[in-house]
Write an enzyme that holds these catalytic residues in place. Structure first.
Site, PDB file in Angstrom:
ATOM      1  N   GLU A 111      -3.625   3.526   6.490  1.00  0.00           N
ATOM      2  CA  GLU A 111      -3.559   3.232   5.049  1.00  0.00           C
ATOM      3  C   GLU A 111      -4.194   4.399   4.290  1.00  0.00           C
ATOM      4  OE1 GLU A 111      -5.017  -0.624   3.656  1.00  0.00           O
ATOM      5  OE2 GLU A 111      -5.795   0.379   1.865  1.00  0.00           O
ATOM      6  N   SER A 161     -10.226  -0.354   4.415  1.00  0.00           N
ATOM      7  CA  SER A 161      -9.387  -0.531   5.604  1.00  0.00           C
ATOM      8  C   SER A 161      -8.722   0.788   5.974  1.00  0.00           C
ATOM      9  CB  SER A 161      -8.297  -1.578   5.339  1.00  0.00           C
ATOM     10  OG  SER A 161      -8.912  -2.836   5.192  1.00  0.00           O
ATOM     11  N   ARG A 221       0.818  -1.227   0.000  1.00  0.00           N
ATOM     12  CA  ARG A 221       0.000   0.000   0.000  1.00  0.00           C
ATOM     13  C   ARG A 221       0.851   1.278   0.000  1.00  0.00           C
ATOM     14  NH1 ARG A 221      -2.202  -3.737  -0.978  1.00  0.00           N
ATOM     15  NH2 ARG A 221      -3.885  -4.773   0.122  1.00  0.00           N
TER      16      ARG A 221
HETATM   17  C1  LIG Z   1     -15.494  -0.459   0.545  1.00  0.00           C
HETATM   18  C2  LIG Z   1     -14.029  -0.279   0.210  1.00  0.00           C
HETATM   19  C3  LIG Z   1     -13.226  -1.383   0.027  1.00  0.00           C
HETATM   20  C4  LIG Z   1     -11.859  -1.236  -0.283  1.00  0.00           C
HETATM   21  N1  LIG Z   1     -11.099  -2.354  -0.463  1.00  0.00           N
HETATM   22  C5  LIG Z   1      -9.792  -2.210  -0.782  1.00  0.00           C
HETATM   23  C6  LIG Z   1      -8.977  -3.382  -0.979  1.00  0.00           C
HETATM   24  O1  LIG Z   1      -9.420  -4.515  -0.907  1.00  0.00           O
HETATM   25  N2  LIG Z   1      -7.670  -3.175  -1.287  1.00  0.00           N
HETATM   26  C7  LIG Z   1      -7.135  -1.945  -1.398  1.00  0.00           C
HETATM   27  O2  LIG Z   1      -5.922  -1.832  -1.693  1.00  0.00           O
HETATM   28  N3  LIG Z   1      -7.878  -0.828  -1.219  1.00  0.00           N
HETATM   29  C8  LIG Z   1      -9.185  -0.945  -0.913  1.00  0.00           C
HETATM   30  N4  LIG Z   1      -9.952   0.184  -0.720  1.00  0.00           N
HETATM   31  C9  LIG Z   1      -9.304   1.511  -0.785  1.00  0.00           C
HETATM   32  C10 LIG Z   1      -9.330   2.188  -2.178  1.00  0.00           C
HETATM   33  O3  LIG Z   1     -10.430   1.731  -2.954  1.00  0.00           O
HETATM   34  C11 LIG Z   1      -8.048   1.955  -2.947  1.00  0.00           C
HETATM   35  O4  LIG Z   1      -6.925   2.462  -2.247  1.00  0.00           O
HETATM   36  C12 LIG Z   1      -8.086   2.627  -4.335  1.00  0.00           C
HETATM   37  O5  LIG Z   1      -6.942   2.235  -5.044  1.00  0.00           O
HETATM   38  C13 LIG Z   1      -8.141   4.147  -4.275  1.00  0.00           C
HETATM   39  O6  LIG Z   1      -8.411   4.610  -5.586  1.00  0.00           O
HETATM   40  P1  LIG Z   1      -9.097   6.019  -5.837  1.00  0.00           P
HETATM   41  O7  LIG Z   1      -9.161   6.256  -7.297  1.00  0.00           O
HETATM   42  O8  LIG Z   1     -10.397   6.105  -5.113  1.00  0.00           O
HETATM   43  O9  LIG Z   1      -8.026   6.969  -5.178  1.00  0.00           O
HETATM   44  P2  LIG Z   1      -8.299   8.231  -4.238  1.00  0.00           P
HETATM   45  O10 LIG Z   1      -8.895   7.777  -2.960  1.00  0.00           O
HETATM   46  O11 LIG Z   1      -9.013   9.276  -5.011  1.00  0.00           O
HETATM   47  O12 LIG Z   1      -6.791   8.690  -3.963  1.00  0.00           O
HETATM   48  C14 LIG Z   1      -5.930   7.894  -3.188  1.00  0.00           C
HETATM   49  C15 LIG Z   1      -4.507   8.421  -3.332  1.00  0.00           C
HETATM   50  O13 LIG Z   1      -4.087   8.263  -4.679  1.00  0.00           O
HETATM   51  C16 LIG Z   1      -3.719   9.529  -5.232  1.00  0.00           C
HETATM   52  N5  LIG Z   1      -4.095   9.487  -6.645  1.00  0.00           N
HETATM   53  C17 LIG Z   1      -5.324   9.293  -7.178  1.00  0.00           C
HETATM   54  N6  LIG Z   1      -5.242   9.267  -8.526  1.00  0.00           N
HETATM   55  C18 LIG Z   1      -3.928   9.449  -8.837  1.00  0.00           C
HETATM   56  C19 LIG Z   1      -3.190   9.512 -10.051  1.00  0.00           C
HETATM   57  N7  LIG Z   1      -3.782   9.368 -11.233  1.00  0.00           N
HETATM   58  N8  LIG Z   1      -1.854   9.705  -9.977  1.00  0.00           N
HETATM   59  C20 LIG Z   1      -1.228   9.836  -8.787  1.00  0.00           C
HETATM   60  N9  LIG Z   1      -1.860   9.803  -7.607  1.00  0.00           N
HETATM   61  C21 LIG Z   1      -3.205   9.596  -7.632  1.00  0.00           C
HETATM   62  C22 LIG Z   1      -4.482  10.551  -4.397  1.00  0.00           C
HETATM   63  O14 LIG Z   1      -3.853  11.819  -4.455  1.00  0.00           O
HETATM   64  C23 LIG Z   1      -4.393   9.922  -3.035  1.00  0.00           C
HETATM   65  O15 LIG Z   1      -3.114  10.152  -2.477  1.00  0.00           O
HETATM   66  C24 LIG Z   1     -11.305   0.069  -0.418  1.00  0.00           C
HETATM   67  C25 LIG Z   1     -12.142   1.182  -0.254  1.00  0.00           C
HETATM   68  C26 LIG Z   1     -13.482   1.031   0.049  1.00  0.00           C
HETATM   69  C27 LIG Z   1     -14.348   2.245   0.182  1.00  0.00           C
END
Ligand SMILES: Cc1cc2nc3c(=O)[nH]c(=O)nc-3n(C[C@H](O)[C@H](O)[C@H](O)COP(=O)(O)OP(=O)(O)OC[C@H]3O[C@@H](n4cnc5c(N)ncnc54)[C@H](O)[C@@H]3O)c2cc1C
Length: 290
Positions: A282, A212, A163
């Site tokens: 995380e 998480s 992560r």
């Molecule tokens: C119900 C639920 C279940 C989940 N299960 C998991 C799981 O099983 N495993 C897991 O790893 N995560 C899980 N997550 C967390 C999350 O979905 C992941 O971390 C996901 O990868 C975040 O993607 P996002 O586009 O929403 O990023 P955001 O939340 O919008 O951003 C997260 C980070 O990434 C950066 N970011 C976003 N886009 C870019 C880009 N294009 N370039 C550079 N930086 C960027 C942001 O600035 C921030 O620092 C879960 C979340 C929820 C709500």
């Protein structure tokens, strides 16, 4: 510029926790070329925050000074290249990537099906589940830097851990080339179905959360440690430790980012007191307090 430029935009609706203050400016690009032009035109010292689906973000109640770029629903190209790789732009939801790879007879991306974020967020977080991790699939990425230059980078240009992904400061992921082995479409689709069912059984998928909250410590589970402190169901304001999964904090309706942050701190303190383990967050915490 063909995208949408919004000022004083409330960010709560852009995060899965449904909390967060106001951004000075929020830009929703039209497409990749438009985004590159927008970033190239920003003042050199402008603070920039990229967000995807906001599913791993705690944006504080005082909001963001600077510019937020939101790729949700944009940068959504995805196709198989002539040499069999999969090209995915940053705004494509992880679930679409999992389904597309399965349809193409490519296996190993099934774990992405239940991750409710974009490919850009998955690259930044090295998102993973059920033994799979994003960067194990990455062949090459295109990044955009603060000057608006697009640069091709290899996985060896990044320090990738659980992560956590560290590259150059002021660079964001535009797109990725994934490399996956060939396999059986039906088996891959069944695996996706099974993983989604497992998620629904164990996670509060019907309540706003960020997944998480804490990373699992080496050889243990954050959820197990939190559950043992008896904090399941404990609330601060509208933020509660989920009854279904102790490492999830859910917004029961009227939580503020401050409620969530205070609850996170209580969880960390209790776990540390009882188990001598300092849980590491995380979720990415950004923005100003009120
Ligand atoms: C119900 C639920 C279940 C989940 N299960 C998991 C799981 O099983 N495993 C897991 O790893 N995560 C899980 N997550 C967390 C999350 O979905 C992941 O971390 C996901 O990868 C975040 O993607 P996002 O586009 O929403 O990023 P955001 O939340 O919008 O951003 C997260 C980070 O990434 C950066 N970011 C976003 N886009 C870019 C880009 N294009 N370039 C550079 N930086 C960027 C942001 O600035 C921030 O620092 C879960 C979340 C929820 C709500």
């Amino acid at each position: 510029m063909k995208g949408q430029l919004l000022t004083n935009e409330k960010l709560a609706k852009y995060t899965s926790w449904r909390v967060g203050g106001i951004a000075d400016t929020l830009y929703i690009p039209f497409d990749k070329a438009d985004l590159i032009e927008f970033v190239a035109g920003l003042p050199a010292n402008e603070p920039v925050l990229w967000i995807g689906l906001g599913s791993n973000l705690l944006i504080r109640d005082g909001g963001i000074r600077g510019t937020v770029i939101n790729t949700k629903g944009r940068l959504k190209a995805m196709y198989r290249t002539e040499d069999g790789l999969v090209y995915v732009e940053a705004g494509v939801p992880c679930a679409h990537v999992a389904r597309f790879c399965a349809e193409q007879g490519l296996v190993g991306a099934e774990f992405l099906a239940g991750i409710p974020g974009t490919m850009g967020g998955a690259l930044k977080m090295n998102a993973g589940a059920f033994g799979g991790e994003t960067w194990s699939l990455v062949k090459q990425v295109d990044i955009l830097n603060a000057q608006g230059d697009v640069i091709v980078r290899q996985p060896t240009d990044f320090t990738v851990n659980y992560r956590s992904v560290k590259g150059e400061d002021g660079e964001w992921f535009l797109s990725v080339l994934l490399q996956l082995p060939e396999g059986d479409t039906i088996a891959s689709q069944q695996k996706i179905k099974g993983l989604l069912e497992k998620r629904n059984q164990t996670q509060p998928t019907n309540q706003p959360s960020c997944g998480s909250v804490f990373k699992n410590p080496d050889g243990d589970y954050a959820a197990r440690l939190i559950e043992q402190t008896g904090l399941k169901g404990y609330c601060i304001g509208g933020a509660c430790v989920s009854e279904k999964h102790a490492n999830f904090i859910v917004n029961t309706g009227n939580a503020t980012a401050a409620d969530i942050e205070e609850l996170m701190s209580i969880v960390q303190t209790k776990v540390n007191e009882q188990h001598g383990v300092l849980l590491v967050t995380e979720v990415c915490m950004v923005g100003e307090k009120l």
